[in-house]
Scaffold this motif. Structure first.
Motif, PDB file in Angstrom:
ATOM      1  N   ASN A  11       0.897  -1.209   0.052  1.00  0.00           N
ATOM      2  CA  ASN A  11       0.453  -0.021  -0.193  1.00  0.00           C
ATOM      3  C   ASN A  11       1.091   1.360   0.559  1.00  0.00           C
ATOM      4  O   ASN A  11       1.843   1.520   1.248  1.00  0.00           O
ATOM      5  CB  ASN A  11      -0.883   0.335   1.609  1.00  0.00           C
ATOM      6  N   TRP A  12       1.317   2.347  -0.609  1.00  0.00           N
ATOM      7  CA  TRP A  12       1.515   3.152  -1.178  1.00  0.00           C
ATOM      8  C   TRP A  12       1.357   3.985  -1.445  1.00  0.00           C
ATOM      9  O   TRP A  12      -0.452   4.741  -1.779  1.00  0.00           O
ATOM     10  CB  TRP A  12       2.164   3.049  -2.373  1.00  0.00           C
ATOM     11  N   GLN A  13       1.297   5.571  -1.130  1.00  0.00           N
ATOM     12  CA  GLN A  13       0.582   7.254  -0.281  1.00  0.00           C
ATOM     13  C   GLN A  13       1.525   7.991  -1.433  1.00  0.00           C
ATOM     14  O   GLN A  13       2.757   7.862  -0.813  1.00  0.00           O
ATOM     15  CB  GLN A  13       0.686   7.525   0.649  1.00  0.00           C
ATOM     16  N   TYR A  26       5.673   6.830  -4.620  1.00  0.00           N
ATOM     17  CA  TYR A  26       4.982   6.645  -3.435  1.00  0.00           C
ATOM     18  C   TYR A  26       5.381   6.616  -2.165  1.00  0.00           C
ATOM     19  O   TYR A  26       6.711   5.567  -2.099  1.00  0.00           O
ATOM     20  CB  TYR A  26       4.060   5.839  -4.162  1.00  0.00           C
ATOM     21  N   THR A  29       1.838   3.121   2.638  1.00  0.00           N
ATOM     22  CA  THR A  29       1.182   3.997   3.651  1.00  0.00           C
ATOM     23  C   THR A  29       0.947   4.289   5.178  1.00  0.00           C
ATOM     24  O   THR A  29       1.009   5.048   5.318  1.00  0.00           O
ATOM     25  CB  THR A  29      -0.546   3.220   3.360  1.00  0.00           C
ATOM     26  N   SER A  36      -3.774  10.892   4.809  1.00  0.00           N
ATOM     27  CA  SER A  36      -4.139   9.706   3.992  1.00  0.00           C
ATOM     28  C   SER A  36      -5.384  10.349   2.712  1.00  0.00           C
ATOM     29  O   SER A  36      -5.190  10.097   1.641  1.00  0.00           O
ATOM     30  CB  SER A  36      -4.138   8.986   4.519  1.00  0.00           C
ATOM     31  N   ARG A  41      -3.654   7.004  -3.259  1.00  0.00           N
ATOM     32  CA  ARG A  41      -3.195   5.720  -2.915  1.00  0.00           C
ATOM     33  C   ARG A  41      -2.897   4.783  -4.048  1.00  0.00           C
ATOM     34  O   ARG A  41      -3.750   4.801  -4.844  1.00  0.00           O
ATOM     35  CB  ARG A  41      -3.532   5.034  -1.405  1.00  0.00           C
ATOM     36  N   GLU A  43      -2.892   0.123  -3.736  1.00  0.00           N
ATOM     37  CA  GLU A  43      -2.552  -0.851  -3.560  1.00  0.00           C
ATOM     38  C   GLU A  43      -1.792  -2.266  -4.668  1.00  0.00           C
ATOM     39  O   GLU A  43      -3.150  -2.057  -5.245  1.00  0.00           O
ATOM     40  CB  GLU A  43      -3.961  -1.433  -2.563  1.00  0.00           C
ATOM     41  N   HIS A  45      -1.272  -5.737  -5.376  1.00  0.00           N
ATOM     42  CA  HIS A  45      -1.220  -7.223  -4.261  1.00  0.00           C
ATOM     43  C   HIS A  45      -0.031  -7.962  -5.602  1.00  0.00           C
ATOM     44  O   HIS A  45      -0.857  -7.779  -7.321  1.00  0.00           O
ATOM     45  CB  HIS A  45      -2.261  -6.852  -4.793  1.00  0.00           C
ATOM     46  N   SER A  51      -5.763  -1.467  -7.105  1.00  0.00           N
ATOM     47  CA  SER A  51      -6.541  -0.574  -6.007  1.00  0.00           C
ATOM     48  C   SER A  51      -6.198   0.903  -6.298  1.00  0.00           C
ATOM     49  O   SER A  51      -4.788   1.165  -6.046  1.00  0.00           O
ATOM     50  CB  SER A  51      -7.500  -0.430  -4.789  1.00  0.00           C
ATOM     51  N   ARG A  52      -6.409   1.749  -7.009  1.00  0.00           N
ATOM     52  CA  ARG A  52      -6.202   3.409  -6.972  1.00  0.00           C
ATOM     53  C   ARG A  52      -7.732   4.148  -6.222  1.00  0.00           C
ATOM     54  O   ARG A  52      -8.569   3.924  -6.160  1.00  0.00           O
ATOM     55  CB  ARG A  52      -5.989   4.172  -7.867  1.00  0.00           C
TER      56      ARG A  52
END
Length: 105
Positions: A11-13, A26, A29, A36, A41, A43, A45, A51-52
């Motif tokens: 998970n990246w922010q 990034y 998270t 946040s 962000r 995700e 996997h 996921s954005r």
């Protein structure tokens, strides 16, 4: 399925203040700087899901789901489930446990 480097998954922010020369930066998270809810962000996997999460107009962020597929050594192709969103190519410039740098092509 070929996979990007292990460090890419998680998970990246978006640390937009670190962006430079067309490269988006990034951070994990858990190491968030700032709220946040105000930052995009990602995700990523290992099972190929993506996921954005983008700040929404309300306090609830918009979650855009999709799938990624590796195209070349450090290039992943993301296709989104939402019908109006165009696929996206992400070139992985750098991936370490504390930083992910990508160029959106």
């Amino acid at each position: 399925m070929e996979q990007p480097p292990q460090e890419v998954f998680g998970n990246w922010q978006h640390a937009y203040e670190e962006d430079a020369h067309g490269i988006a930066v990034y951070r994990p998270t858990a190491n968030n700087s700032g709220s946040s809810q105000e930052r995009e962000r990602l995700e990523i996997h290992q099972d190929g899901t993506f996921s954005r999460i983008i700040p929404g107009r309300s306090e609830v962020p918009d979650v855009i789901k999709g799938e990624w597929e590796q195209k070349k050594d450090k290039l992943i192709h993301v296709s989104y489930e939402s019908p109006g969103l165009a696929p996206q190519q992400l070139e992985i410039i750098e991936s370490k446990p504390d930083i992910l740098k990508v160029r959106k092509l």
